[in-house]
Design a protein around this motif. Structure first.
Motif, PDB file in Angstrom:
ATOM      1  N   ALA A 181       0.813  -1.215   0.000  1.00 16.68           N
ATOM      2  CA  ALA A 181       0.000   0.000   0.000  1.00 16.68           C
ATOM      3  C   ALA A 181       0.843   1.260   0.000  1.00 16.68           C
ATOM      4  CB  ALA A 181      -0.940  -0.006   1.199  1.00 16.68           C
ATOM      5  N   SER A 182       1.794   1.360   0.935  1.00 13.24           N
ATOM      6  CA  SER A 182       2.446   2.661   1.066  1.00 13.24           C
ATOM      7  C   SER A 182       3.720   2.815   0.248  1.00 13.24           C
ATOM      8  CB  SER A 182       2.711   2.979   2.539  1.00 13.24           C
ATOM      9  OG  SER A 182       3.457   1.934   3.110  1.00 13.24           O
ATOM     10  N   GLN A 183       4.486   1.742   0.064  1.00 18.65           N
ATOM     11  CA  GLN A 183       5.709   1.902  -0.703  1.00 18.65           C
ATOM     12  C   GLN A 183       5.484   1.689  -2.195  1.00 18.65           C
ATOM     13  OE1 GLN A 183       8.718   2.903  -0.210  1.00 18.65           O
ATOM     14  NE2 GLN A 183       8.699   3.156   2.008  1.00 18.65           N
ATOM     15  N   MET A 184       4.753   0.624  -2.505  1.00 19.37           N
ATOM     16  CA  MET A 184       4.549   0.329  -3.918  1.00 19.37           C
ATOM     17  C   MET A 184       3.288   1.009  -4.444  1.00 19.37           C
ATOM     18  SD  MET A 184       7.225  -1.335  -3.969  1.00 19.37           S
ATOM     19  CE  MET A 184       7.334  -1.679  -5.696  1.00 19.37           C
ATOM     20  N   ARG A 185       2.565   1.656  -3.552  1.00 19.47           N
ATOM     21  CA  ARG A 185       1.341   2.379  -3.938  1.00 19.47           C
ATOM     22  C   ARG A 185       0.444   1.516  -4.808  1.00 19.47           C
ATOM     23  NH1 ARG A 185       1.264   7.813  -2.157  1.00 19.47           N
ATOM     24  NH2 ARG A 185       3.282   8.129  -1.167  1.00 19.47           N
ATOM     25  N   SER A 186       0.320   0.281  -4.411  1.00 15.76           N
ATOM     26  CA  SER A 186      -0.488  -0.603  -5.235  1.00 15.76           C
ATOM     27  C   SER A 186      -1.834  -0.895  -4.588  1.00 15.76           C
ATOM     28  CB  SER A 186       0.294  -1.881  -5.524  1.00 15.76           C
ATOM     29  OG  SER A 186      -0.446  -2.703  -6.362  1.00 15.76           O
ATOM     30  N   GLY A 187      -1.869  -1.818  -3.674  1.00 16.62           N
ATOM     31  CA  GLY A 187      -3.185  -2.154  -3.140  1.00 16.62           C
ATOM     32  C   GLY A 187      -3.667  -3.446  -3.756  1.00 16.62           C
ATOM     33  N   GLY A 188      -2.685  -4.303  -4.028  1.00 21.04           N
ATOM     34  CA  GLY A 188      -3.084  -5.586  -4.593  1.00 21.04           C
ATOM     35  C   GLY A 188      -3.526  -6.555  -3.525  1.00 21.04           C
ATOM     36  N   ILE A 189      -2.802  -6.510  -2.382  1.00 23.13           N
ATOM     37  CA  ILE A 189      -3.161  -7.419  -1.300  1.00 23.13           C
ATOM     38  C   ILE A 189      -3.590  -6.614  -0.096  1.00 23.13           C
ATOM     39  CG2 ILE A 189      -1.696  -9.348  -1.966  1.00 23.13           C
ATOM     40  CD1 ILE A 189       0.370  -8.311   0.016  1.00 23.13           C
ATOM     41  N   GLY A 190      -4.295  -7.277   0.779  1.00 22.76           N
ATOM     42  CA  GLY A 190      -4.730  -6.614   1.993  1.00 22.76           C
ATOM     43  C   GLY A 190      -5.246  -7.626   2.986  1.00 22.76           C
ATOM     44  N   PHE A 191      -5.683  -7.114   4.128  1.00 25.92           N
ATOM     45  CA  PHE A 191      -6.233  -7.989   5.148  1.00 25.92           C
ATOM     46  C   PHE A 191      -7.689  -8.271   4.850  1.00 25.92           C
ATOM     47  CE2 PHE A 191      -2.922  -8.778   7.932  1.00 25.92           C
ATOM     48  CZ  PHE A 191      -2.216  -7.637   8.224  1.00 25.92           C
ATOM     49  N   VAL A 192      -8.046  -9.499   5.069  1.00 21.10           N
ATOM     50  CA  VAL A 192      -9.404  -9.944   4.772  1.00 21.10           C
ATOM     51  C   VAL A 192      -9.882 -10.724   5.985  1.00 21.10           C
ATOM     52  CG1 VAL A 192     -10.487 -11.787   3.455  1.00 21.10           C
ATOM     53  CG2 VAL A 192      -9.340  -9.965   2.264  1.00 21.10           C
ATOM     54  N   GLY A 193     -11.154 -10.568   6.354  1.00 21.65           N
ATOM     55  CA  GLY A 193     -11.661 -11.321   7.492  1.00 21.65           C
ATOM     56  C   GLY A 193     -11.322 -10.667   8.810  1.00 21.65           C
ATOM     57  N   ARG A 194     -11.601 -11.353   9.875  1.00 21.28           N
ATOM     58  CA  ARG A 194     -11.472 -10.763  11.201  1.00 21.28           C
ATOM     59  C   ARG A 194     -11.093 -11.805  12.237  1.00 21.28           C
ATOM     60  NH1 ARG A 194     -16.912  -7.970  13.108  1.00 21.28           N
ATOM     61  NH2 ARG A 194     -17.443  -9.750  14.344  1.00 21.28           N
ATOM     62  N   GLY A 195     -10.372 -11.392  13.250  1.00 23.14           N
ATOM     63  CA  GLY A 195     -10.041 -12.295  14.352  1.00 23.14           C
ATOM     64  C   GLY A 195      -9.140 -13.424  13.883  1.00 23.14           C
ATOM     65  N   THR A 196      -9.459 -14.626  14.286  1.00 20.16           N
ATOM     66  CA  THR A 196      -8.604 -15.745  13.898  1.00 20.16           C
ATOM     67  C   THR A 196      -8.783 -16.118  12.428  1.00 20.16           C
ATOM     68  OG1 THR A 196     -10.299 -17.120  14.892  1.00 20.16           O
ATOM     69  CG2 THR A 196      -8.275 -16.869  16.127  1.00 20.16           C
ATOM     70  N   SER A 197      -9.808 -15.549  11.784  1.00 20.30           N
ATOM     71  CA  SER A 197      -9.938 -15.799  10.339  1.00 20.30           C
ATOM     72  C   SER A 197      -9.274 -14.714   9.526  1.00 20.30           C
ATOM     73  CB  SER A 197     -11.395 -15.860   9.890  1.00 20.30           C
ATOM     74  OG  SER A 197     -12.233 -16.112  10.922  1.00 20.30           O
ATOM     75  N   ARG A 198      -8.557 -13.821  10.191  1.00 20.48           N
ATOM     76  CA  ARG A 198      -7.904 -12.743   9.463  1.00 20.48           C
ATOM     77  C   ARG A 198      -6.736 -13.316   8.670  1.00 20.48           C
ATOM     78  NH1 ARG A 198      -6.670  -6.723  10.476  1.00 20.48           N
ATOM     79  NH2 ARG A 198      -4.430  -6.580  10.724  1.00 20.48           N
ATOM     80  N   ARG A 199      -6.639 -12.913   7.416  1.00 17.93           N
ATOM     81  CA  ARG A 199      -5.532 -13.421   6.606  1.00 17.93           C
ATOM     82  C   ARG A 199      -5.206 -12.388   5.535  1.00 17.93           C
ATOM     83  NH1 ARG A 199     -10.327 -14.961   5.416  1.00 17.93           N
ATOM     84  NH2 ARG A 199     -10.994 -15.195   3.256  1.00 17.93           N
ATOM     85  N   VAL A 200      -4.052 -12.569   4.943  1.00 15.93           N
ATOM     86  CA  VAL A 200      -3.669 -11.685   3.850  1.00 15.93           C
ATOM     87  C   VAL A 200      -4.149 -12.329   2.565  1.00 15.93           C
ATOM     88  CG1 VAL A 200      -1.746 -10.659   2.601  1.00 15.93           C
ATOM     89  CG2 VAL A 200      -1.661 -10.842   5.083  1.00 15.93           C
ATOM     90  N   SER A 201      -4.852 -11.552   1.770  1.00 12.56           N
ATOM     91  CA  SER A 201      -5.385 -12.148   0.539  1.00 12.56           C
ATOM     92  C   SER A 201      -5.584 -11.070  -0.508  1.00 12.56           C
ATOM     93  CB  SER A 201      -6.702 -12.849   0.860  1.00 12.56           C
ATOM     94  OG  SER A 201      -7.200 -13.500  -0.269  1.00 12.56           O
ATOM     95  N   THR A 202      -6.071 -11.508  -1.646  1.00 13.49           N
ATOM     96  CA  THR A 202      -6.410 -10.578  -2.730  1.00 13.49           C
ATOM     97  C   THR A 202      -7.935 -10.581  -2.855  1.00 13.49           C
ATOM     98  OG1 THR A 202      -6.258 -12.392  -4.294  1.00 13.49           O
ATOM     99  CG2 THR A 202      -4.310 -11.026  -4.004  1.00 13.49           C
ATOM    100  N   PRO A 203      -8.497  -9.546  -3.489  1.00 15.27           N
ATOM    101  CA  PRO A 203      -9.958  -9.524  -3.590  1.00 15.27           C
ATOM    102  C   PRO A 203     -10.459 -10.737  -4.361  1.00 15.27           C
ATOM    103  CG  PRO A 203      -9.019  -7.445  -4.329  1.00 15.27           C
ATOM    104  CD  PRO A 203      -7.879  -8.372  -4.115  1.00 15.27           C
ATOM    105  N   PHE A 204     -11.430 -11.380  -3.781  1.00 17.40           N
ATOM    106  CA  PHE A 204     -12.044 -12.552  -4.407  1.00 17.40           C
ATOM    107  C   PHE A 204     -11.022 -13.647  -4.707  1.00 17.40           C
ATOM    108  CE2 PHE A 204     -15.825 -10.287  -4.456  1.00 17.40           C
ATOM    109  CZ  PHE A 204     -15.562  -9.013  -4.911  1.00 17.40           C
TER     110      PHE A 204
END
Lengths: 194, 221, 619
Positions: free
Chosen positions: B134-157
């Motif tokens: 997000a901040s260095q590559m100014r992309s926004g390809g990956i992000g956090f998805v879900g919440r709590g113990t189901s929180r994971r790094v993923s891509t949309p869909f």
């Protein structure tokens, strides 16, 4: 297909405009989109991201973070059981389990015929009447496992409470689940009534 | 300029510096995982905890996000801190057992046993990849998805996003899954890695690396 | 109604409204709070309206659908003014009789009256009912007089006079000083002095001069619903507080963050804001004072963590509700990195009261450190469930027994859980403690947002701890390790305790983990998450030990540790349990004592709940 995509986009655009179009309206927008489609279709989320000028992953992240949102289509009828502390202390867990048995799905899931979605919620704020089961925005209080079947088959004679517009649910439709023979049941009396 | 005390040492720093930076400036090493120079601090892993003393009471704070204040007293290696760090690391190992970085850190802290059931997530959720994207590559390809113990790094869909430019920064910055511990087959192992002072009882989650190196155990790092 | 452009306009409007109201006119008020709605209050209201119309009394007799009255146990509630005759458990069928007897013939309908269980006597008037009489209903008492969608009702009881005073007679710093003098503390749980927060926000530098005031109506604590009832029943009191606060702080924009699960609250506050705008109480140049301020309603998405201030602001910014460190207060850098003042619904509702009656008067109520009143939602195994407002420092025993009427079904008191998932359980030995911020924290619990859940001997405290941890694992945002992983592992241990497979080592591990989660978590959710465990361990350790060492649940709740059996002496062989049993575990021949097959039994309890002969026993 293109028509479908267009129709989704048009509906989403209407929602975005209604909510002001700013980034701070994301959650409200998603709620209205969810009301409209009964879930959050992929196409709708993409349109929201583009209209609000947000990265898609941010919209997707928000859609998966909050409980109000569902990325999968929900059933026609939403059955919600309150699992707040007051309800829990009065035996709400057993009500959920009975509902799971009756519907044949676990909490959070939808029946395979897409008729019912069973959910739990962590407090509806009507604690004096716990345990509570909400069927399509209609609140049923003082629940116990014995009443679950009747409520689901619509045979419980309770003064129809206010149909509060639950944002996540479509207008009520008639239940089409066949009435099952249950046998003589106890008359529903609230404890303490003379 | 602000003067504070870290482990008894007087340290001066500019306003706006974090306690972590101030400590590093005088050579005090505080372990970190989710901190990275150039990315704004996140404060998620809680490994960099230090004890902030206020009169008779004290609190544990993450040093990477704690701004220096005049007259602050900070201890980086008290028993309280060390114990908290150990338990946190234990929790991390239980959710990401094959990480060489975590195993090394554990060895350095003398942590040999993980008392929790392993639920392998293969990610420590430090957020470095997301923040990098997000901040260095100014992309926004990956992000956090879900919440709590189901929180994971993923891509949309869960599909390859349009925004991703395949820069590889997320892989590069990841501290945990850079290379899994493969001590089972020594020639692939990156050992010299999990040093321990004494012949270690086999960690329940490790793959018997001590045996593969020799009966005397490893050299001290 | 035309826009009000000055205080004179406001007072003229108020006088007009009052003049048009005859204090002797009979008005039937029906409680429209969520609890009563779920009992069928709408139908009661509609039937009353129809009957009044039929008898052509629609113009002579007033009919109001008000906000929550507070005595939720006895809903649907109807109060007839001006005498304040209170009827409880009113059904639509009673409507006709109510109008004929009470309105037309001025007769009382005995069977609808509340019976005082202590004396056995029927009570006619609302203010004599012990439930109400023992409270100090400064904030909540107005709910019964107001139809939430009618701003006229609020004006009729003096609404917005505090705002007028503030805009024309007081300077911003004076207002802040007054709130500081009153020692108004946050009613959302934290108890932080509101005046100090306001001052900090006012003095914080802002590049473009924009500051925000936010109302936190994201009441996530399960078991607490006082914010809901305030917003649904008297939204203007909260709005007035916010406008006053905004003026004092120098904010021009406000947000009203309501949780998603409160659709009626969203509706009523939106209508209220709309009416304010039409009257010029919100918007540009309020009442001709040159002060501009407007409020936007924002809905939550269903996340308990968004009750935390930094997470709330993140979700307002369209991001996920992830908290951040609070070394830099939100008062200095909050929403969109600008100074933001966030307060709870009840905190805002206290502001007009303080301005109208003065900080000096306000500080005579309460204890040394906690001033004013507090609204609690008293629920659980108590007789009189409902919303209760008492002065700070009221003894817990008074709340549970005198107002709450004691335990229902003749059970024995075990504990009161306060503060939601961040709080703890207060046992019988501490029942005489005064309820205020410090004393609650000392007892190992927390004031929290005001939930008070009464538990009896049939409540398993280990199960309660497990329940809260389960709640928290679902609500944790997942950002920091101790909360995300730690609470999950604590839940694993509690599941093994209630499942009968734990060892004493597990108990030590639980305590160790609880300590670390408490100290190391990033935000208050994680930091207070171990409280239910720690407080139940502190006061009810023997239950934990029984579960572990004896594999026994003293309260007979934990399924893995109980067995349902038929008592052959009482069983008449009626066969009811066989019909009801969902798993086919109950069986037997007619008129002969039945049996329950342990292996098939799923411990749902339906047989025991329905057996008329008390022949089902739990061991």
């Amino acid at each position: 297909m293109a028509q479908e995509v267009e129709s989704i986009q048009r509906k989403v655009d209407a929602v975005v405009d209604r909510n002001g179009g700013g980034r701070d309206s994301l959650i409200s927008v998603l709620q209205d989109v969810q009301s409209e489609f009964r879930y959050l279709p992929e196409g709708a989320l993409r349109r929201v991201a583009s209209r609000l000028r947000l990265p898609l992953i941010q919209v997707f992240g928000v859609a998966t973070f909050f409980r109000a949102f569902s990325l999968r289509p929900r059933g026609k009828h939403l059955v919600t059981v309150c699992l707040g502390t007051a309800c829990h202390v009065r035996g709400a867990q057993k009500v959920v389990e009975e509902a799971e048995r009756q519907l044949g799905v676990k909490a959070g899931e939808t029946t395979s015929d897409m008729k019912y979605t069973l959910e739990t919620v962590n407090c509806l704020g009507a604690c004096a009447l716990g345990p509570i089961l909400v069927l399509d925005s209609v609140y049923h209080g003082q629940m116990n496992p014995g009443k679950v079947k009747e409520v689901l088959t619509g045979s419980l004679a309770v003064a129809p409470p206010l149909r509060m517009k639950h944002p996540a649910v479509q207008p009520t439709r008639k239940l089409s689940v066949p009435r099952k023979e249950y046998g003589k049941t106890k008359v529903n009396r609230r404890p303490g009534t003379p | 300029m602000i003067t504070l005390k870290i482990d008894g040492l007087p340290v001066t720093a500019l306003e706006g510096t974090t306690v972590l930076e101030a400590a590093q400036s005088v050579g005090i090493r505080i372990p970190t995982l989710c901190n990275y120079e150039g990315l704004s601090p996140y404060g998620a892993c809680r490994i960099c905890l230090v004890e902030l003393v206020r009169g008779k009471t004290s609190r544990l704070e993450a040093s990477c996000t704690l701004p220096v204040a005049q007259g602050m007293t900070v201890i980086t290696n008290s028993e309280k801190v060390k114990h908290a760090r150990k338990v946190i690391l234990e929790l991390l190992l239980a959710s990401c057992p094959n990480s060489k970085t975590l195993q090394d850190m554990a060895a350095n802290m003398g942590l040999n046993k993980v008392r929790f059931k392993v639920k392998d997530r293969n990610c420590i959720l430090c957020g470095l990849c997301v923040r990098m994207c997000a901040s260095q590559m100014r992309s926004g390809g990956i992000g956090f998805v879900g919440r709590g113990t189901s929180r994971r790094v993923s891509t949309p869909f869960a599909s390859h996003p349009e925004e991703c430019r395949n820069c590889g920064a997320c892989e590069w910055v990841c501290p945990a899954c850079e290379r899994a511990c493969t001590a089972g087959s020594l020639k692939d192992a990156l050992c010299g890695g999990c040093q321990n002072r004494e012949p270690v009882q086999t960690c329940e989650i490790c793959v018997k690396c001590s045996e593969s190196v020799g009966p005397k155990g490893h050299k001290v790092f | 109604m035309a826009k009000l452009r000055s205080i004179e306009d406001l007072e003229h409007l108020r006088n007009r409204i009052l003049k048009a109201r005859d204090p002797r006119k009979q008005i039937i008020t029906v409680c429209g709070g969520t609890g009563c709605l779920a009992c069928g209050a709408t139908k009661v209201f509609e039937t009353l309206r129809k009957e009044l119309a039929k008898k052509r009394l629609g113009n002579k007799i007033g009919l109001k659908f008000t906000g929550c009255h507070g005595f939720c146990e006895r809903g649907p509630l109807v109060v007839v003014y001006p005498e304040k005759i209170m009827y409880q458990r009113v059904q639509p069928e009673d409507a006709n009789e109510l109008i004929e007897k009470t309105i037309q013939k001025k007769e009382i309908i005995e069977r609808l009256l509340y019976t005082d269980p202590a004396t056995g006597k029927k009570i006619v008037y609302e203010h004599e009912v012990p439930f109400y009489a023992k409270q100090t209903r400064l904030i909540f008492g107005n709910n019964g007089l107001i139809e939430p969608t009618k701003i006229e009702d609020y004006l009729a009881i003096g609404g917005y006079s505090a705002l007028a005073k503030v805009l024309f007679e007081m300077k911003p710093q004076q207002i802040i000083d007054e709130v500081k003098k009153a020692n108004l503390r946050g009613r959302g749980g934290g108890g932080f002095p509101a005046g100090r927060k306001w001052e900090e926000t006012r003095n914080a530098p802002s590049r473009d001069g924009i500051r925000y005031v936010i109302c936190n109506a994201d009441e996530g604590d399960p078991g607490a619903y006082k914010d809901r009832s305030l917003v649904e029943g008297n939204p203007h009191s909260v709005l007035e507080g916010m406008i006053i606060g905004a003026y004092a702080i120098g904010a021009t924009e406000g947000y009203f963050y309501v949780r998603n699960e409160y659709p009626l609250a969203v509706k009523n506050v939106t209508i209220a804001i709309d009416k304010c705008r039409k009257l010029g109480l919100l918007g540009k140049n309020i009442l001709g004072s040159h002060f501009d301020f407007d409020i936007k309603v924002s809905r939550g998405g269903g996340a308990f963590i968004c009750g935390e201030s930094t997470a709330l602001m993140a979700s307002l910014e369209g991001k996920i509700g992830e908290p951040r460190f609070k070394h830099i207060h939100t008062a200095i850098r909050g929403l969109w990195n600008r100074p933001s003042n966030l307060n709870n619904v009840e905190t805002w509702a206290n502001v007009p009261l303080i301005i109208n009656r003065g900080a000096k008067w306000y500080s005579t109520i309460g204890t040394g450190s906690s001033k004013g009143t507090k609204i609690f939602s008293l629920v659980g195994k108590v007789k009189n469930t409902g919303l209760v407002e008492v002065p700070m420092g009221a003894p817990l025993r008074k709340i549970v027994y005198e107002i709450g009427g004691g335990l229902r079904d003749g059970k024995k008191f075990k504990a009161v859980q306060t503060g939601g998932p961040s709080g703890g359980c207060i046992p019988e030995s501490l029942l005489d403690m005064p309820v205020d911020y410090e004393k609650m924290t000392e007892a190992g619990s927390m004031m929290g947002s005001g939930g008070m859940i009464v538990m009896d001997e049939d409540t398993c405290m280990v199960d309660i701890a497990r329940y809260f941890l389960n709640f928290l694992t679902e609500e944790s945002c997942g950002k920091c390790t101790p909360c995300r992983e730690g609470i999950d592992r604590m839940l694993d241990i509690l599941n093994s305790i209630t499942g009968g497979s734990a060892t004493m080592e597990d108990l030590s591990l639980l305590e160790e983990l609880a300590g670390v989660v408490k100290e190391a978590s990033l935000c208050q959710l994680g930091q207070t998450a171990p409280n239910p465990v720690l407080s139940t361990l502190n006061y009810f350790r023997e239950e934990y030990v029984a579960h572990i060492q004896e594999k026994r649940c003293p309260a007979r709740v934990c399924k893995a540790l109980i067995n349902f059996e038929v008592d052959p002496e009482n069983c008449t062989g009626c066969g009811k349990c066989v019909k009801i049993c969902p798993s086919g575990a109950a069986s037997g021949e007619k008129k002969k004592p039945h049996r329950i097959d342990e292996k098939k039994c799923i411990k749902c309890g339906l047989c025991r709940d329905n057996c008329k002969f008390n022949a089902i026993v739990v061991s």
